[in-house]
Design an enzyme around this catalytic site. Structure first.
Site, PDB file in Angstrom:
ATOM      1  N   ASP A   1      35.370  20.422  42.480  1.00  0.00           N
ATOM      2  CA  ASP A   1      34.219  20.305  41.604  1.00  0.00           C
ATOM      3  C   ASP A   1      33.337  18.797  42.342  1.00  0.00           C
ATOM      4  O   ASP A   1      33.769  17.729  42.057  1.00  0.00           O
ATOM      5  CB  ASP A   1      34.064  19.962  40.139  1.00  0.00           C
ATOM      6  N   ASP A  13      32.584  24.132  43.167  1.00  0.00           N
ATOM      7  CA  ASP A  13      31.634  24.694  43.647  1.00  0.00           C
ATOM      8  C   ASP A  13      31.528  24.637  45.132  1.00  0.00           C
ATOM      9  O   ASP A  13      32.434  24.196  45.748  1.00  0.00           O
ATOM     10  CB  ASP A  13      30.331  24.023  43.127  1.00  0.00           C
ATOM     11  N   ASP A  27      34.266  38.063  48.631  1.00  0.00           N
ATOM     12  CA  ASP A  27      34.978  39.109  48.002  1.00  0.00           C
ATOM     13  C   ASP A  27      33.953  40.317  47.491  1.00  0.00           C
ATOM     14  O   ASP A  27      32.873  40.015  47.021  1.00  0.00           O
ATOM     15  CB  ASP A  27      35.372  38.643  46.446  1.00  0.00           C
ATOM     16  N   ASP A  81      37.875  44.448  46.394  1.00  0.00           N
ATOM     17  CA  ASP A  81      38.317  44.286  45.125  1.00  0.00           C
ATOM     18  C   ASP A  81      38.604  45.806  44.583  1.00  0.00           C
ATOM     19  O   ASP A  81      37.513  46.511  44.630  1.00  0.00           O
ATOM     20  CB  ASP A  81      37.304  43.498  44.254  1.00  0.00           C
ATOM     21  N   GLU A 119      42.123  45.485  48.163  1.00  0.00           N
ATOM     22  CA  GLU A 119      43.245  45.303  47.032  1.00  0.00           C
ATOM     23  C   GLU A 119      43.374  46.646  46.516  1.00  0.00           C
ATOM     24  O   GLU A 119      42.726  47.287  45.658  1.00  0.00           O
ATOM     25  CB  GLU A 119      42.478  44.481  45.955  1.00  0.00           C
ATOM     26  N   HIS A 153      44.800  35.119  42.212  1.00  0.00           N
ATOM     27  CA  HIS A 153      44.258  34.600  41.060  1.00  0.00           C
ATOM     28  C   HIS A 153      44.330  35.438  39.931  1.00  0.00           C
ATOM     29  O   HIS A 153      44.118  35.300  38.896  1.00  0.00           O
ATOM     30  CB  HIS A 153      42.731  34.437  41.394  1.00  0.00           C
ATOM     31  N   ASP A 154      45.367  36.675  40.048  1.00  0.00           N
ATOM     32  CA  ASP A 154      45.528  37.601  39.007  1.00  0.00           C
ATOM     33  C   ASP A 154      46.923  37.484  38.472  1.00  0.00           C
ATOM     34  O   ASP A 154      47.389  37.948  37.862  1.00  0.00           O
ATOM     35  CB  ASP A 154      45.121  39.064  39.610  1.00  0.00           C
TER      36      ASP A 154
HETATM   37  O1  TEU Z   1      42.013  43.186  39.955  1.00  0.00           O
HETATM   38  C1  TEU Z   1      42.245  44.564  39.885  1.00  0.00           C
HETATM   39  C2  TEU Z   1      43.339  45.134  39.599  1.00  0.00           C
HETATM   40  O2  TEU Z   1      43.436  46.284  39.721  1.00  0.00           O
HETATM   41  C3  TEU Z   1      44.488  44.367  38.950  1.00  0.00           C
HETATM   42  O3  TEU Z   1      44.800  43.206  39.104  1.00  0.00           O
HETATM   43  C4  TEU Z   1      44.213  44.992  37.473  1.00  0.00           C
HETATM   44  O4  TEU Z   1      44.222  43.567  36.664  1.00  0.00           O
HETATM   45  C5  TEU Z   1      45.535  45.384  36.962  1.00  0.00           C
HETATM   46  O5  TEU Z   1      45.384  46.515  37.798  1.00  0.00           O
HETATM   47  C6  TEU Z   1      45.371  46.073  35.476  1.00  0.00           C
HETATM   48  O6  TEU Z   1      45.835  46.917  35.194  1.00  0.00           O
HETATM   49  C7  TEU Z   1      40.808  42.852  40.558  1.00  0.00           C
HETATM   50  C8  TEU Z   1      40.465  41.482  40.413  1.00  0.00           C
HETATM   51  O7  TEU Z   1      41.359  40.736  41.552  1.00  0.00           O
HETATM   52  C9  TEU Z   1      40.475  40.739  39.254  1.00  0.00           C
HETATM   53  O8  TEU Z   1      40.274  39.613  39.173  1.00  0.00           O
HETATM   54  C10 TEU Z   1      39.248  41.562  38.452  1.00  0.00           C
HETATM   55  O9  TEU Z   1      39.429  40.963  37.080  1.00  0.00           O
HETATM   56  C11 TEU Z   1      39.304  42.938  38.706  1.00  0.00           C
HETATM   57  O10 TEU Z   1      39.608  43.397  39.781  1.00  0.00           O
HETATM   58  C12 TEU Z   1      38.374  43.480  38.107  1.00  0.00           C
HETATM   59  O11 TEU Z   1      37.024  43.234  38.991  1.00  0.00           O
HETATM   60 CA    CA Z   2      30.410  21.717  39.966  1.00  0.00          CA
END
Ligand code: TEU
Ligand code: CA
Length: 554
Positions: A21, A29, A98, A198, A255, A327-328
């Site tokens: 930040d 940012d 992304d 994504d 992805e 991040h997921d």
């Molecule tokens: O993730 C999509 C995704 O398919 C999985 O991680 C999902 O959470 C899982 O299949 C649930 O069953 C992407 C992004 O990486 C994530 O951060 C977003 O929340 C999602 O798409 C929606 O855009």
């Molecule tokens: Ca900031």
């Protein structure tokens, strides 16, 4: 094989909100990223993937876009973005954005227009159905509840595979596809290296909509069920590639979950829709239709087998992108190492074993210093919508609030979203204000500043690992050489050769907190990397220390 500019690159994922930040508002940012470019260059990374920074209500942290041509003011301005692209270029680095085009935000002007006039042209940008006919399918949204919700102010329903603030775009409509391609090209013209794409497998729906066998007592079924029935995604993906990426020689990583048995070549073969796709074989291990609370914990042996299976599937086809976290997902070291065994040495072993697999190595921010899962004092401190849903699922299944919190904590996406730990000052040096998500309380022990001073730190190890992968004598072997698993039957040991006409390199890790003996096929040659101070060996026999990791010629 035709050589591509991205084959030998090292990739790094930035989750901008939690990276750095620059102005004290508690949110990472673009200027923050610019300030840390030299750090990333010094680490040795070449390509940066930025999680979404487009204009967004941030209902799903930017994966819900309300303007594909604008930067969200919380992250900065378009001038900041242009500056970032230019500054990266100066350092010989590339940027990936992304690409989130399975859905947009319900605050996007297209969706606003669809609400005003569902029978007009923008109604067709989404999947709408007449309310009076009931829900057209019994699919469960990835974040809980039905994928169908009322379209406000109308007598219609609309479809959302993810959150209700993420309406799915109708890819069957050529106008939608044209708008998407126009946007991709607009960004590529700015000089991007490409995109991470994504949730792309979801763009093709089996039509007409119908119900499948419910898999929980809510009478709904997972979206993965509909994906089994979807046919013909290749027409969309092939068209997208021709109309956009191919013209710019852009790099793309999909992805991609749930592809069918024989589809790998279509996706990442020499003429594939994408340059690469993530290997999620480890990530999905132990998944249960019941939800996170019912996931089976992964062991080191499972991890090894998942990696090797994925490698076998991709052999001779194309380049997978290898990760231990993103991040997921929870932090890789917390997930793939047993509880209580998160020593720097073990973290280096895990990182090394993953990094030298065949494919493209990705590092997620903070991984290079061994950041760990965080502790949630209560469900109230959780921000992630997916965790909140899974907590409810666990409660509904009869778990107590304490049990439910414990179960979902292990998989929460917030584990990876706590701010990067830059130094030992308040808020880990991430912000001078109050961070949007609490920093992990272990930041005084685990932070960049301390590790930069320490030759034996996880960070210093990652630098050596990257340097080794790029070493002129070995680079081609790591990039193009075959991966051959070895000693596969020996428990708590993960080992493989990387082999081409020039070199045979052995990568080996003692995946346990005890010593282990292993007898090699040949005596070791030069030790190229070692996460311990020495190596005890007698001829072909190695006496490995707990979590010892080695790379050697052989
Ligand atoms: O993730 C999509 C995704 O398919 C999985 O991680 C999902 O959470 C899982 O299949 C649930 O069953 C992407 C992004 O990486 C994530 O951060 C977003 O929340 C999602 O798409 C929606 O855009
Ligand atoms: Ca900031």
């Amino acid at each position: 094989m035709e050589r591509k500019w991205w084959h030998d690159k090292v990739f790094y994922q930035i989750y901008p909100k939690s990276f750095y930040d620059s102005n004290g508002d508690g949110i990472g940012d673009l200027q923050g990223i610019i300030q840390k470019l030299d750090y990333l260059k010094d680490l040795g990374v070449d390509v940066l993937w930025l999680s979404p920074i487009y204009q967004s209500p941030l209902a799903d942290q930017g994966y819900d876009i309300s303007d594909y041509y604008a930067i969200d003011p919380r992250f900065g301005t378009m001038e900041d973005m242009d500056e970032l692209i230019a500054e990266a270029k100066k350092r010989g680095m590339y940027l990936l954005m992304d690409l989130v085009v399975n859905h947009c935000s319900d605050e996007h002007p297209w969706f606003e227009a669809a609400k005003k006039d569902p029978d007009g042209p923008y109604g067709d940008f989404f999947y709408l159905a007449d309310k009076k006919d009931g829900r057209p399918s019994n699919w469960r949204s990835c974040f809980g509840g039905s994928v169908w919700d009322p379209l406000p102010g109308t007598d219609k329903l609309y479809l959302h595979i993810f959150h209700r603030k993420q309406p799915d775009l109708n890819w069957e409509n050529p106008r939608v596809r044209r708008e998407i391609y126009k946007n991709i090209n607009w960004w590529l013209e700015k000089g991007l290296g490409g995109f991470r794409i994504d949730a792309i497998i979801n763009i093709k729906k089996p039509l007409p909509f119908c119900d499948y066998e419910p898999d929980r007592s809510d009478g709904l079924c997972s979206v993965s069920e509909m994906l089994k029935h979807a046919e013909g995604i290749g027409e969309f993906l092939g068209e997208m590639k021709r109309e956009t990426f191919a013209k710019y020689d852009a790099f793309t990583v999909g992805e991609v979950f749930n592809i069918k048995e024989d589809e790998m070549r279509d996706f990442i073969g020499p003429d594939g829709y994408f340059s690469s796709m993530f290997d999620f074989n480890e990530t999905i291990f132990g998944e249960s239709p019941n939800g996170w609370y019912d996931m089976k914990k992964i062991t080191g042996e499972d991890y090894k087998n998942c990696c090797f299976e994925a490698q076998e599937r991709a052999e001779g086809i194309g380049f997978l992108s290898n990760i231990i976290e993103n991040h997921d997902e929870p932090r890789g070291v917390s997930r793939y190492l047993p509880e209580g065994e998160h020593s720097p040495r073990a973290k280096k072993m895990l990182g090394g074993l993953n990094f030298l697999l065949k494919g493209l190595p990705f590092i997620y921010q903070g991984q290079e210093i061994g950041m760990e899962n965080t502790v949630f004092s209560s469900i109230d401190v959780v921000d992630d919508i997916s965790t909140l849903d899974q907590y409810q699922v666990a409660l509904d299944a009869g778990l107590s609030p304490e049990e439910a919190l414990k179960a979902v904590s292990a998989y929460s996406r917030d584990n990876a979203r706590t701010p990067v730990q830059w130094d030992a000052s308040p808020q880990a040096g991430f912000t001078s204000g109050t961070p949007w998500l609490s920093v992990n309380s272990n930041y005084r022990e685990i932070n960049v500043a301390a590790q930069e001073q320490d030759e034996t730190s996880v960070l210093s190890f990652y630098k050596k690992l990257i340097a080794l992968r790029k070493h002129p004598d070995y680079r081609d072997t790591f990039v193009y050489g075959r991966l051959i698993p070895c000693h596969r039957e020996q428990k708590h040991l993960m080992a493989y050769y990387r082999k081409d006409a020039q070199n045979t390199l052995l990568v080996i890790g003692n995946y346990q907190n005890r010593p282990q003996e292993v007898t090699l096929e040949n005596a070791p040659g030069t030790i190229l990397l070692n996460n311990c101070e020495r190596l005890a060996a007698d001829g072909k026999t190695l006496f490995l220390e707990p979590y010892q990791f080695l790379v050697m010629t052989i």
